[in-house]
Design a protein around this motif. Structure first.
Motif, mmCIF file in Angstrom:
data_model
loop_
_atom_site.group_PDB
_atom_site.id
_atom_site.type_symbol
_atom_site.label_atom_id
_atom_site.label_comp_id
_atom_site.label_asym_id
_atom_site.label_seq_id
_atom_site.Cartn_x
_atom_site.Cartn_y
_atom_site.Cartn_z
ATOM 1 N N TYR A 49 1.394 -1.348 -0.025
ATOM 2 C CA TYR A 49 0.182 -0.143 -0.444
ATOM 3 C C TYR A 49 0.703 1.144 -0.315
ATOM 4 N N LEU A 50 0.736 1.884 -0.628
ATOM 5 C CA LEU A 50 1.423 3.540 -0.447
ATOM 6 C C LEU A 50 0.545 4.570 -0.501
ATOM 7 N N GLY A 51 -0.173 4.138 0.187
ATOM 8 C CA GLY A 51 -1.017 5.728 0.565
ATOM 9 C C GLY A 51 -1.812 6.616 -0.176
ATOM 10 N N ASN A 52 -2.448 6.643 0.099
ATOM 11 C CA ASN A 52 -3.241 7.526 -0.903
ATOM 12 C C ASN A 52 -3.909 6.931 -2.361
ATOM 13 N N ARG A 53 -5.128 5.603 -0.998
ATOM 14 C CA ARG A 53 -5.724 4.369 -1.932
ATOM 15 C C ARG A 53 -4.881 4.387 -3.065
ATOM 16 N N TYR A 54 -3.200 4.507 -3.301
ATOM 17 C CA TYR A 54 -2.723 3.762 -4.476
ATOM 18 C C TYR A 54 -2.314 2.224 -3.668
ATOM 19 N N VAL A 55 -1.920 1.299 -4.916
ATOM 20 C CA VAL A 55 -1.196 0.202 -4.270
ATOM 21 C C VAL A 55 -0.469 -0.221 -4.888
ATOM 22 N N MET A 56 0.961 -1.350 -4.763
ATOM 23 C CA MET A 56 1.759 -1.340 -5.791
ATOM 24 C C MET A 56 1.723 -3.133 -5.761
ATOM 25 N N ASP A 57 2.527 -3.824 -6.985
ATOM 26 C CA ASP A 57 1.836 -4.806 -7.703
ATOM 27 C C ASP A 57 3.551 -5.365 -7.932
ATOM 28 N N GLU A 101 5.292 9.068 4.538
ATOM 29 C CA GLU A 101 5.877 10.168 3.611
ATOM 30 C C GLU A 101 6.399 9.623 2.317
ATOM 31 N N SER A 102 5.901 9.274 1.481
ATOM 32 C CA SER A 102 6.002 8.771 -0.378
ATOM 33 C C SER A 102 7.385 7.943 -0.562
ATOM 34 N N GLN A 103 7.224 7.253 0.956
ATOM 35 C CA GLN A 103 8.858 6.379 0.318
ATOM 36 C C GLN A 103 9.135 4.903 0.141
ATOM 37 N N VAL A 104 9.127 4.074 0.146
ATOM 38 C CA VAL A 104 9.449 2.336 -0.450
ATOM 39 C C VAL A 104 10.740 2.335 0.218
ATOM 40 N N LEU A 105 10.975 1.299 0.696
ATOM 41 C CA LEU A 105 12.593 0.517 1.247
ATOM 42 C C LEU A 105 12.387 -0.472 -0.033
ATOM 43 N N ALA A 106 12.933 -0.690 -0.220
ATOM 44 C CA ALA A 106 12.932 -2.557 -1.492
ATOM 45 C C ALA A 106 14.270 -2.477 -0.402
ATOM 46 N N PHE A 107 14.210 -4.333 -0.076
ATOM 47 C CA PHE A 107 15.347 -4.650 0.804
ATOM 48 C C PHE A 107 15.571 -6.536 0.284
ATOM 49 N N ASN A 108 16.707 -6.757 -0.181
ATOM 50 C CA ASN A 108 17.017 -7.730 -0.925
ATOM 51 C C ASN A 108 17.612 -8.540 0.393
ATOM 52 N N PRO A 109 17.212 -9.291 0.960
ATOM 53 C CA PRO A 109 17.671 -10.420 2.326
ATOM 54 C C PRO A 109 18.659 -11.331 1.672
ATOM 55 N N GLU A 110 19.377 -11.838 0.469
ATOM 56 C CA GLU A 110 19.827 -12.368 0.781
ATOM 57 C C GLU A 110 21.807 -12.078 0.340
ATOM 58 N N MET A 111 21.728 -10.737 -0.721
ATOM 59 C CA MET A 111 22.882 -9.271 -0.656
ATOM 60 C C MET A 111 22.638 -8.339 0.411
ATOM 61 N N LYS A 115 17.425 -0.209 -1.140
ATOM 62 C CA LYS A 115 17.274 0.994 -1.629
ATOM 63 C C LYS A 115 16.158 1.440 -1.465
ATOM 64 N N VAL A 116 16.597 3.037 -1.456
ATOM 65 C CA VAL A 116 14.509 4.215 -0.774
ATOM 66 C C VAL A 116 14.871 4.844 -1.602
ATOM 67 N N PHE A 117 13.560 4.595 -2.309
ATOM 68 C CA PHE A 117 12.347 5.468 -3.609
ATOM 69 C C PHE A 117 11.515 6.009 -3.390
ATOM 70 N N ASN A 118 11.463 7.558 -3.984
ATOM 71 C CA ASN A 118 10.213 8.088 -4.110
ATOM 72 C C ASN A 118 9.229 7.665 -4.519
ATOM 73 N N VAL A 119 7.965 8.008 -3.629
ATOM 74 C CA VAL A 119 6.705 7.790 -5.059
ATOM 75 C C VAL A 119 6.040 8.785 -5.405
ATOM 76 N N THR A 120 5.645 9.486 -6.553
ATOM 77 C CA THR A 120 5.595 10.929 -6.771
ATOM 78 C C THR A 120 3.754 10.397 -7.611
ATOM 79 N N GLU A 121 3.519 11.653 -6.983
ATOM 80 C CA GLU A 121 1.502 11.468 -7.828
ATOM 81 C C GLU A 121 1.757 12.632 -8.913
#
Length: 261
Positions: A49-57, A101-111, A115-121
């Protein structure tokens, strides 16, 4: 709300989560027990869930993602995933977490990398960064940065658990003997010994015999290059099979001859 999704059947169910948290151990935070909405919809492996009624698949297998508008008013048998507002790729094998705050954390558990990237509308809805390229606002490793990369030679590299030496590009990397380096390939990979180093650098017999190019000289207690037929240089009590076994000798004490007489 919480979405439960079965990737094998494409079935989803949406439940309401009790906002009064924390709750006692006897209370169920999901209610009512009947889903608010259910049905089928083809999705990837992770929904965020990305907030503001948006979801990321997102698919960790392919690295591809799609962002949908989310309809909280959808009723039974109506898919709540509306128009697509963005799609693209952010890399494979990540686990995603919305930080607010419009940010998503992408974590690779193996490595152990993130990465943290911004979500913009924008005009057409939510996207990651701009329309052509994902903009990252931070990246790194949860391990200290010099875990393997700071090792400048093979010997210091293979002495650290979880590290291996890539002789192809003279670099110490995270990885294992069976699977190789994490996230990349290496033609000449080693995690236990350094074939390129002279045999004389091995100061103990066990380390010497672990190197396929070396053998142990028992009479001089030194490591040298050789084959099963013997050392390549000079001659010695040489073996590539087993280390010598030293047996402590005891000297029997006897009375002095003068005292016996």
């Amino acid at each position: 709300e919480i979405i439960m999704y079965d990737g094998d059947s494409d079935q989803f169910k949406i439940f309401l989560v009790e906002p009064r948290l924390p709750m006692s151990g006897d209370e169920d935070p999901i209610g009512p027990f009947d889903p608010l909405d259910e049905g089928t919809f083809s999705l990837h492996e992770e929904l965020v869930y990305l907030g503001n009624r948006y979801v990321m698949d997102y698919s960790p297998t392919t690295g591809q993602y799609t962002i949908y508008r989310y309809d909280r008013g959808a009723t039974v048998n109506q898919a709540p995933f509306l128009a697509t507002t963005g799609k693209g790729a952010i890399g494979k094998d990540f686990q995603l977490t919305y930080l607010g705050e419009s940010q998503v954390l992408a974590f690779n558990p193996e490595m152990s990398k993130f990465k943290v990237f911004n979500v913009t509308e924008g005009v057409d809805g939510v996207v990651l960064g701009d329309s052509d390229k994902v903009v990252y606002y931070g990246f790194g490793s949860v391990l200290f940065a010099d875990h393997c990369a700071s090792k400048a030679n093979c010997k210091s590299c293979v002495s650290v658990d979880g590290c291996g030496w890539c002789d192809t590009n003279d670099e110490c990397m995270r990885g294992s003997q069976l699977e190789g380096p994490c996230g990349t390939n290496c033609t000449s990979w080693e995690t236990t010994m350094c074939p390129g180093e002279p045999c004389q650098t091995h100061l103990e017999c066990s380390g010497c015999l672990s190197d396929p190019f070396c053998g142990w000289c028992a009479d001089t207690s030194s490591c040298t290059e050789g084959t099963l037929g013997g050392p390549l240089f000079g001659s010695c009590d040489f073996s590539k099979i087993a280390c010598p076994v030293y047996v402590a000798q005891t000297v029997e004490e006897t009375p002095c001859k003068e005292e016996i007489e």
